[in-house]
Scaffold this motif. Sequence first.
Motif, PDB file in Angstrom:
ATOM      1  N   GLU A 120       1.459  -1.184   0.051  1.00  0.00           N
ATOM      2  CA  GLU A 120      -0.252   0.229   0.393  1.00  0.00           C
ATOM      3  C   GLU A 120       0.719   1.698  -0.145  1.00  0.00           C
TER       4      GLU A 120
ATOM      5  N   THR B 294      -4.615   0.788  -2.168  1.00  0.00           N
ATOM      6  CA  THR B 294      -4.111  -0.434  -2.448  1.00  0.00           C
ATOM      7  C   THR B 294      -3.230  -1.299  -2.248  1.00  0.00           C
TER       8      THR B 294
ATOM      9  N   TYR C  63     -10.423  -9.458  -3.314  1.00  0.00           N
ATOM     10  CA  TYR C  63     -10.681  -8.378  -2.827  1.00  0.00           C
ATOM     11  C   TYR C  63     -11.008  -8.603  -1.296  1.00  0.00           C
TER      12      TYR C  63
ATOM     13  N   LEU D 215      -8.281  -1.997   1.634  1.00  0.00           N
ATOM     14  CA  LEU D 215      -8.657  -3.015   0.628  1.00  0.00           C
ATOM     15  C   LEU D 215      -7.187  -3.572   0.197  1.00  0.00           C
ATOM     16  N   HIS D 216      -7.614  -5.209   0.084  1.00  0.00           N
ATOM     17  CA  HIS D 216      -6.577  -5.894  -0.114  1.00  0.00           C
ATOM     18  C   HIS D 216      -6.778  -6.727  -1.836  1.00  0.00           C
TER      19      HIS D 216
END
Length: 291
Positions: A97, A133, A162, A256-257
């Motif tokens: 990120e 992200t 995600y 958020l990944h």
Amino acid sequence: MKITIPIPQAFPDLTVKEVLEDYFLIPRKIRHFLRTKKHVRVNGELINWQSPILAGDLLELTFDEEDYPEKSIPLGQADLVEELYQDEHLIIVNKPEGMKTHGNEPNEIALLNHVSSYVGQTCYVVHRLDMETSGAILFAKNPFILPILNRLLEDKVIYRDYLALCQGQLKMTDWTITDKIGRDRHDRRKRVVDNRKGQAALTEIRRLETTGKSSLVSCHLQTGRTHQIRVHLAHHGHAIIGDPLYSTISAPRLMLHAQKLSLTHPLTLEKISVEARSESFEREVKKTGFN
């Protein structure tokens, strides 16, 4: 640049001409050069362009500098790259990120520059992740494979899943959001739901866990609009925690990944599936009370 492709068993029944034109999407000008320069061989032999390509054949393509002019970009730091998968045509890495996928200015250093340094040659962006992200992201290692991967993305057969930590309790276990997305006329950084003029967007949501104030969800993208998951969830009152544009709840990072990326390799037909982890994402999820 020489590309050598062993034809796998399940490869489509195509002629040499059809493989180059329809499957590999090689531009007409470059196909002309390949033909006139006799730069296409099958099993080491020159072959008629109407001949079929058979399983077990070895297809050899030779490209000159004029076919794909070499593109040079500043190299970054190879030690910043976490490889998830790599072969001679593509590489998937775990983006941290806070790092851009690619720079907006010629000399700006971003993930693309680090990946190119790691690979030892200029790579090419297939899809983006927002700077905030983290997670799995795919790059092409040569200009030959790039349009083929772009087509897979357009055909929705590069699958991206995600994890997101969002505000509030999701009532539904499974939820499909189909709101169209357009630009925000008042803030060029943002996108908004615009079902009249926006672009089609489809996000599939699955609730994993929920607490009194937040929900951990899995999100599957069927389209790839800018800020798609962020806008879809925020529009329905479930903004992603830590989102600097769409949420009022702060966090050390955008929660958020990009956890998983899957595709069938267009040349080898190998099924590739990788998963990426993020310590910072997992740490913040645990702080919120999830397992």
